[in-house]
Design a protein around this motif. Structure first.
Motif, PDB file in Angstrom:
ATOM      1  N   THR A 135    -105.290-148.642  45.145  1.00  0.00           N
ATOM      2  CA  THR A 135    -105.151-148.866  46.477  1.00  0.00           C
ATOM      3  C   THR A 135    -103.656-148.884  47.101  1.00  0.00           C
ATOM      4  OG1 THR A 135    -107.041-150.268  46.862  1.00  0.00           O
ATOM      5  CG2 THR A 135    -105.553-150.409  48.687  1.00  0.00           C
ATOM      6  N   LEU A 136    -103.167-148.101  47.851  1.00  0.00           N
ATOM      7  CA  LEU A 136    -101.610-147.714  48.061  1.00  0.00           C
ATOM      8  C   LEU A 136    -101.472-148.794  48.934  1.00  0.00           C
ATOM      9  CD1 LEU A 136     -98.956-146.173  48.097  1.00  0.00           C
ATOM     10  CD2 LEU A 136     -99.803-145.082  50.148  1.00  0.00           C
ATOM     11  N   ILE A 137    -100.307-149.649  48.634  1.00  0.00           N
ATOM     12  CA  ILE A 137     -99.949-150.800  49.268  1.00  0.00           C
ATOM     13  C   ILE A 137     -98.538-150.409  50.153  1.00  0.00           C
ATOM     14  CG2 ILE A 137     -98.963-153.109  49.231  1.00  0.00           C
ATOM     15  CD1 ILE A 137    -101.857-152.996  48.333  1.00  0.00           C
ATOM     16  N   ASN A 138     -97.600-149.870  49.562  1.00  0.00           N
ATOM     17  CA  ASN A 138     -96.450-149.415  50.306  1.00  0.00           C
ATOM     18  C   ASN A 138     -95.911-148.227  49.681  1.00  0.00           C
ATOM     19  OD1 ASN A 138     -93.948-149.258  51.543  1.00  0.00           O
ATOM     20  ND2 ASN A 138     -93.950-151.572  52.259  1.00  0.00           N
ATOM     21  N   ALA A 139     -95.471-147.057  50.607  1.00  0.00           N
ATOM     22  CA  ALA A 139     -95.120-145.953  49.713  1.00  0.00           C
ATOM     23  C   ALA A 139     -93.440-146.222  49.612  1.00  0.00           C
ATOM     24  CB  ALA A 139     -95.154-144.681  50.695  1.00  0.00           C
ATOM     25  N   ASP A 140     -92.950-147.166  50.045  1.00  0.00           N
ATOM     26  CA  ASP A 140     -91.467-147.428  49.991  1.00  0.00           C
ATOM     27  C   ASP A 140     -91.393-148.907  49.382  1.00  0.00           C
ATOM     28  OD1 ASP A 140     -88.912-148.024  49.860  1.00  0.00           O
ATOM     29  OD2 ASP A 140     -88.438-147.318  51.956  1.00  0.00           O
ATOM     30  N   PRO A 141     -91.573-149.267  47.954  1.00  0.00           N
ATOM     31  CA  PRO A 141     -91.367-150.441  47.383  1.00  0.00           C
ATOM     32  C   PRO A 141     -90.178-151.133  47.522  1.00  0.00           C
ATOM     33  CG  PRO A 141     -91.570-148.755  45.797  1.00  0.00           C
ATOM     34  CD  PRO A 141     -91.936-148.096  47.053  1.00  0.00           C
ATOM     35  N   VAL A 142     -89.046-150.453  47.679  1.00  0.00           N
ATOM     36  CA  VAL A 142     -87.811-150.877  47.856  1.00  0.00           C
ATOM     37  C   VAL A 142     -87.931-151.669  49.238  1.00  0.00           C
ATOM     38  CG1 VAL A 142     -85.497-150.753  48.010  1.00  0.00           C
ATOM     39  CG2 VAL A 142     -86.611-149.032  46.594  1.00  0.00           C
ATOM     40  N   GLN A 143     -88.225-151.253  50.281  1.00  0.00           N
ATOM     41  CA  GLN A 143     -88.649-151.881  51.527  1.00  0.00           C
ATOM     42  C   GLN A 143     -89.299-153.022  51.168  1.00  0.00           C
ATOM     43  OE1 GLN A 143     -91.203-150.333  54.585  1.00  0.00           O
ATOM     44  NE2 GLN A 143     -89.258-150.565  56.127  1.00  0.00           N
ATOM     45  N   GLN A 144     -90.543-152.978  50.577  1.00  0.00           N
ATOM     46  CA  GLN A 144     -91.236-154.020  50.347  1.00  0.00           C
ATOM     47  C   GLN A 144     -90.589-155.249  49.805  1.00  0.00           C
ATOM     48  OE1 GLN A 144     -94.644-153.006  48.099  1.00  0.00           O
ATOM     49  NE2 GLN A 144     -95.428-154.794  47.959  1.00  0.00           N
TER      50      GLN A 144
ATOM     51  N   ILE B 242     -89.927-159.080  51.164  1.00  0.00           N
ATOM     52  CA  ILE B 242     -90.003-160.379  50.454  1.00  0.00           C
ATOM     53  C   ILE B 242     -88.786-161.087  50.463  1.00  0.00           C
ATOM     54  CG2 ILE B 242     -90.594-161.366  48.159  1.00  0.00           C
ATOM     55  CD1 ILE B 242     -92.285-158.737  47.532  1.00  0.00           C
ATOM     56  N   ASN B 243     -87.555-160.621  50.434  1.00  0.00           N
ATOM     57  CA  ASN B 243     -86.302-161.224  50.173  1.00  0.00           C
ATOM     58  C   ASN B 243     -86.122-161.969  51.691  1.00  0.00           C
ATOM     59  OD1 ASN B 243     -83.592-159.717  48.357  1.00  0.00           O
ATOM     60  ND2 ASN B 243     -84.695-161.837  48.168  1.00  0.00           N
ATOM     61  N   ALA B 244     -86.373-161.177  52.775  1.00  0.00           N
ATOM     62  CA  ALA B 244     -86.123-161.632  54.092  1.00  0.00           C
ATOM     63  C   ALA B 244     -87.101-162.760  54.743  1.00  0.00           C
ATOM     64  CB  ALA B 244     -86.595-160.309  54.970  1.00  0.00           C
ATOM     65  N   ALA B 245     -88.329-162.947  53.844  1.00  0.00           N
ATOM     66  CA  ALA B 245     -89.162-164.200  54.164  1.00  0.00           C
ATOM     67  C   ALA B 245     -88.628-165.365  53.339  1.00  0.00           C
ATOM     68  CB  ALA B 245     -90.459-163.706  53.612  1.00  0.00           C
ATOM     69  N   GLY B 246     -87.763-165.241  52.560  1.00  0.00           N
ATOM     70  CA  GLY B 246     -86.932-166.438  52.034  1.00  0.00           C
ATOM     71  C   GLY B 246     -87.157-166.506  50.641  1.00  0.00           C
ATOM     72  N   LEU B 247     -88.104-165.521  49.927  1.00  0.00           N
ATOM     73  CA  LEU B 247     -88.515-165.599  48.650  1.00  0.00           C
ATOM     74  C   LEU B 247     -87.338-165.068  47.722  1.00  0.00           C
ATOM     75  CD1 LEU B 247     -92.055-164.965  49.498  1.00  0.00           C
ATOM     76  CD2 LEU B 247     -91.418-166.826  47.842  1.00  0.00           C
ATOM     77  N   LYS B 248     -86.915-165.817  46.654  1.00  0.00           N
ATOM     78  CA  LYS B 248     -85.938-165.332  45.723  1.00  0.00           C
ATOM     79  C   LYS B 248     -86.320-164.825  44.336  1.00  0.00           C
ATOM     80  CE  LYS B 248     -82.284-165.715  48.588  1.00  0.00           C
ATOM     81  NZ  LYS B 248     -81.447-164.555  48.869  1.00  0.00           N
ATOM     82  N   GLN B 249     -87.612-164.355  44.151  1.00  0.00           N
ATOM     83  CA  GLN B 249     -88.236-163.923  42.876  1.00  0.00           C
ATOM     84  C   GLN B 249     -89.368-163.175  43.133  1.00  0.00           C
ATOM     85  OE1 GLN B 249     -88.304-167.510  43.613  1.00  0.00           O
ATOM     86  NE2 GLN B 249     -90.243-167.755  44.639  1.00  0.00           N
TER      87      GLN B 249
ATOM     88  N   GLN C 143     -81.038-153.212  42.727  1.00  0.00           N
ATOM     89  CA  GLN C 143     -79.966-152.916  43.617  1.00  0.00           C
ATOM     90  C   GLN C 143     -80.304-153.693  45.067  1.00  0.00           C
ATOM     91  OE1 GLN C 143     -79.345-148.827  43.591  1.00  0.00           O
ATOM     92  NE2 GLN C 143     -77.999-149.121  41.604  1.00  0.00           N
ATOM     93  N   ALA C 144     -81.443-153.601  45.547  1.00  0.00           N
ATOM     94  CA  ALA C 144     -81.634-154.204  46.833  1.00  0.00           C
ATOM     95  C   ALA C 144     -82.277-155.670  47.090  1.00  0.00           C
ATOM     96  CB  ALA C 144     -82.837-153.205  47.319  1.00  0.00           C
ATOM     97  N   PHE C 145     -82.829-156.096  45.834  1.00  0.00           N
ATOM     98  CA  PHE C 145     -83.385-157.237  45.841  1.00  0.00           C
ATOM     99  C   PHE C 145     -82.434-158.693  45.380  1.00  0.00           C
ATOM    100  CE2 PHE C 145     -86.040-160.951  44.152  1.00  0.00           C
ATOM    101  CZ  PHE C 145     -86.797-161.172  45.226  1.00  0.00           C
ATOM    102  N   ASP C 146     -82.094-159.546  46.269  1.00  0.00           N
ATOM    103  CA  ASP C 146     -81.302-160.745  45.767  1.00  0.00           C
ATOM    104  C   ASP C 146     -82.112-161.672  45.313  1.00  0.00           C
ATOM    105  OD1 ASP C 146     -79.081-162.297  45.672  1.00  0.00           O
ATOM    106  OD2 ASP C 146     -79.401-163.083  47.856  1.00  0.00           O
ATOM    107  N   GLY C 147     -82.130-161.991  43.980  1.00  0.00           N
ATOM    108  CA  GLY C 147     -82.926-163.236  43.431  1.00  0.00           C
ATOM    109  C   GLY C 147     -83.448-162.541  42.128  1.00  0.00           C
TER     110      GLY C 147
END
Length: 236
Positions: free
Chosen positions: A25-34, A38-45, A70-74
């Protein structure tokens, strides 16, 4: 820790049903944005799996993994097809915080012992996937005769500390985690830090696991089915 999961196939974020590559099942064609969401919601892992790599043993989604790093902080952990020393080092140099070694823990224990000696149990995590308590390898396509308990005990003796335990039959089913399996492993091997994976539906499942002494979990399909939100995970 609670790890939202992104499974990569062909550079996209997908979900499999019970590990079946034909049921995607396709969840997101842009996993970097995804990952950024996750970061924006306050999750760091974040838990990443190269599904193509799990089958081939090669870094099939390297460009996407690099972009996510490069895009994910955590804390970023990665599994899927890491079966050589050179590839493990390549990912670590890329900035992956934790490597998940699955099939190689069974087929090439000397490699895992070397990685544990050089990088430690905090960075080298063992993925223990199976059916009916027996280990499955190579993208879950092959069933071994080794018990999950036996593999965990062997890897603990080599210095491993963290074990992602996935019941393949529960993965992607939204039927709840295999609490009996996890509880038995936790009771028999209390020094092992078990990370529950497969079937987790909601916050209630996480609370049940925590009551059983299992604080770490990976959440995949439940996020995309909407039975749990990123904000709820951040609170938990």
């Amino acid at each position: 820790m609670i790890f939202p999961a992104i499974d990569l196939k062909g550079g996209q974020s997908v979900r499999l049903y019970q590990g079946d590559y034909e049921q995607t099942t396709l969840i997101n064609a842009d996993p970097v944005q995804q990952a950024q969401q996750i970061n924006a919601a306050g999750l760091k892992q974040l838990h990443l799996v190269d599904l193509d790599g799990a089958k081939s043993g090669q870094p099939e989604n390297l460009a996407t993994i690099t972009a996510i790093r490069q895009a994910f902080d955590g804390t970023l952990e990665l599994g899927g097809g890491i079966r050589t020393y050179d590839l493990a080092v390549r990912y670590l140099q890329l900035g992956i915080d934790r490597l998940i070694i699955g099939s190689a823990a069974l087929t090439n224990p000397a490699l895992v012992q070397r990685l544990l000696q050089e990088f430690g149990g905090a960075r080298i995590v063992i993925g223990v996937d199976g059916n009916n308590g027996q280990v499955a390898i190579n993208g879950w396509l092959e069933q071994s005769q080794t018990s999950m308990r036996s593999l965990i005990a062997t890897m603990m003796a080599a210095g491993a500390q963290n074990f992602i335990v996935t019941d393949v039959a529960r993965d992607g089913t939204m039927q709840g985690p295999n609490l009996a399996l996890l509880t038995t492993l936790h009771t028999e091997l209390p020094a092992a830090n078990l990370v529950a994976s497969g079937g987790i539906r909601d916050v209630a499942d996480l609370q049940t696991l925590q009551a059983a002494g299992i604080d770490d979990a990976i959440i995949g399909k439940a996020l995309y089915e909407g039975t749990v939100t990123l904000e709820q995970l951040a609170e938990v």
